[in-house]
Design an enzyme around this catalytic site. Structure first.
Site, mmCIF file in Angstrom:
data_model
loop_
_atom_site.group_PDB
_atom_site.id
_atom_site.type_symbol
_atom_site.label_atom_id
_atom_site.label_comp_id
_atom_site.label_asym_id
_atom_site.label_seq_id
_atom_site.Cartn_x
_atom_site.Cartn_y
_atom_site.Cartn_z
ATOM 1 N N ASP A 31 0.845 -1.193 0.000
ATOM 2 C CA ASP A 31 0.000 0.000 0.000
ATOM 3 C C ASP A 31 0.882 1.244 0.000
ATOM 4 O OD1 ASP A 31 -3.213 0.530 0.908
ATOM 5 O OD2 ASP A 31 -1.823 2.206 1.108
ATOM 6 N N ILE A 32 0.502 2.226 -0.808
ATOM 7 C CA ILE A 32 1.312 3.435 -0.960
ATOM 8 C C ILE A 32 1.284 4.299 0.310
ATOM 9 C CG2 ILE A 32 -0.450 5.010 -1.918
ATOM 10 C CD1 ILE A 32 1.581 5.636 -4.175
ATOM 11 N N GLN A 95 -14.336 3.037 1.288
ATOM 12 C CA GLN A 95 -13.648 2.488 0.111
ATOM 13 C C GLN A 95 -13.275 3.615 -0.851
ATOM 14 O OE1 GLN A 95 -15.950 -0.330 -2.203
ATOM 15 N NE2 GLN A 95 -14.209 -0.894 -3.489
ATOM 16 N N HIS A 101 -10.275 -5.339 -3.339
ATOM 17 C CA HIS A 101 -8.926 -5.641 -2.845
ATOM 18 C C HIS A 101 -9.002 -6.011 -1.381
ATOM 19 C CE1 HIS A 101 -9.794 -1.360 -2.566
ATOM 20 N NE2 HIS A 101 -9.090 -1.349 -1.441
HETATM 21 P P1 AMP Z 1 -9.741 1.278 0.088
HETATM 22 O O1 AMP Z 1 -9.986 2.458 0.979
HETATM 23 O O2 AMP Z 1 -10.117 -0.016 0.723
HETATM 24 O O3 AMP Z 1 -10.334 1.475 -1.286
HETATM 25 O O4 AMP Z 1 -8.167 1.190 -0.071
HETATM 26 C C1 AMP Z 1 -7.462 1.695 -1.158
HETATM 27 C C2 AMP Z 1 -6.015 1.655 -0.769
HETATM 28 O O5 AMP Z 1 -5.237 1.801 -1.946
HETATM 29 C C3 AMP Z 1 -5.582 2.757 0.202
HETATM 30 O O6 AMP Z 1 -5.057 2.169 1.386
HETATM 31 C C4 AMP Z 1 -4.520 3.525 -0.593
HETATM 32 O O7 AMP Z 1 -3.450 3.974 0.221
HETATM 33 C C5 AMP Z 1 -4.073 2.492 -1.614
HETATM 34 N N1 AMP Z 1 -3.519 3.024 -2.861
HETATM 35 C C6 AMP Z 1 -4.030 3.996 -3.648
HETATM 36 N N2 AMP Z 1 -3.255 4.176 -4.737
HETATM 37 C C7 AMP Z 1 -2.234 3.289 -4.637
HETATM 38 C C8 AMP Z 1 -1.099 2.975 -5.453
HETATM 39 N N3 AMP Z 1 -0.841 3.625 -6.602
HETATM 40 N N4 AMP Z 1 -0.263 2.009 -5.028
HETATM 41 C C9 AMP Z 1 -0.496 1.340 -3.875
HETATM 42 N N5 AMP Z 1 -1.557 1.590 -3.079
HETATM 43 C C10 AMP Z 1 -2.408 2.550 -3.442
#
Ligand code: AMP
Ligand code: ZN
Length: 114
Positions: A31-32, A95, A101
Site C-alpha cells: 500500500d502506498i 472504500q 482488494h
Molecule cells: P480502500 O480504501 O479499501 O479502497 O483502499 C485503497 C487503498 O489503496 C488505500 O489504502 C490507498 O493507500 C491504496 N492506494 C491507492 N493508490 C495506490 C497505489 N498507486 N499504489 C499502492 N496503493 C495505493
C-alpha cells in the site's frame, strides 16, 4: 491505455508498482500509504468491485485471494505474530478504489476494529 482504475493500470504496467506476489487470479503490492508496518493489497487481476455483484465465476477468485494472503503472511513473517485481513465495500466503509482488494495488515499491534 489508461482504464481510469488505479489497480487495472498497475496490473497493465501503466502505473508503476512492485508486484510482490502473483498467482493465476491476483497480484499483491505494498500500500502506498501504509496503515501498519506491513500493509499489502491483494488485488484480483479481473476488474470486479462489489461482492454483491459477483457472478459464480467471480467467487472462485477468492480461492486465489486467500492463497495469496497465506503466502504473503509467510513471506513477510507476520503469520505467527498475527495479522488482519479487511475489505472495504462502498461509501460507509470508506472504500476509495472501486476495484475489489484485500488489505493485509500486520507487523505491529493493530488498533481495535471499528
Ligand atoms: P480502500 O480504501 O479499501 O479502497 O483502499 C485503497 C487503498 O489503496 C488505500 O489504502 C490507498 O493507500 C491504496 N492506494 C491507492 N493508490 C495506490 C497505489 N498507486 N499504489 C499502492 N496503493 C495505493
Ligand atoms: Zn480495476
Amino acid at each position: 491505455m489508461s482504464t481510469k482504475c488505479i489497480f487495472c493500470d498497475i496490473r497493465d504496467g501503466i502505473i508503476e508498482s512492485e508486484i510482490i506476489f502473483e498467482n493465476d487470479s491476483c497480484f499483491v503490492i505494498n500500500d502506498i500509504e501504509p496503515k501498519a508496518s506491513i500493509h499489502m493489497l491483494v488485488i484480483p487481476k479481473k476488474h470486479v468491485n462489489l461482492i454483491t455483484e459477483f457472478s459464480n465465476i467471480d467467487f472462485d477468485i477468492f480461492n486465489d485471494l486467500f492463497k495469496a494472503i497465506s503466502s504473503c503472511s509467510k513471506i513477510s513473517n507476520i503469520n505467527s505474530s498475527g495479522y488482519r485481513v479487511s475489505i472495504n465495500q462502498g461509501k460507509n466503509s470508506g472504500q476509495m478504489v472501486d476495484h475489489l482488494h484485500l488489505h493485509l495488515l500486520g507487523g505491529n499491534q493493530l488498533g481495535e476494529m471499528v
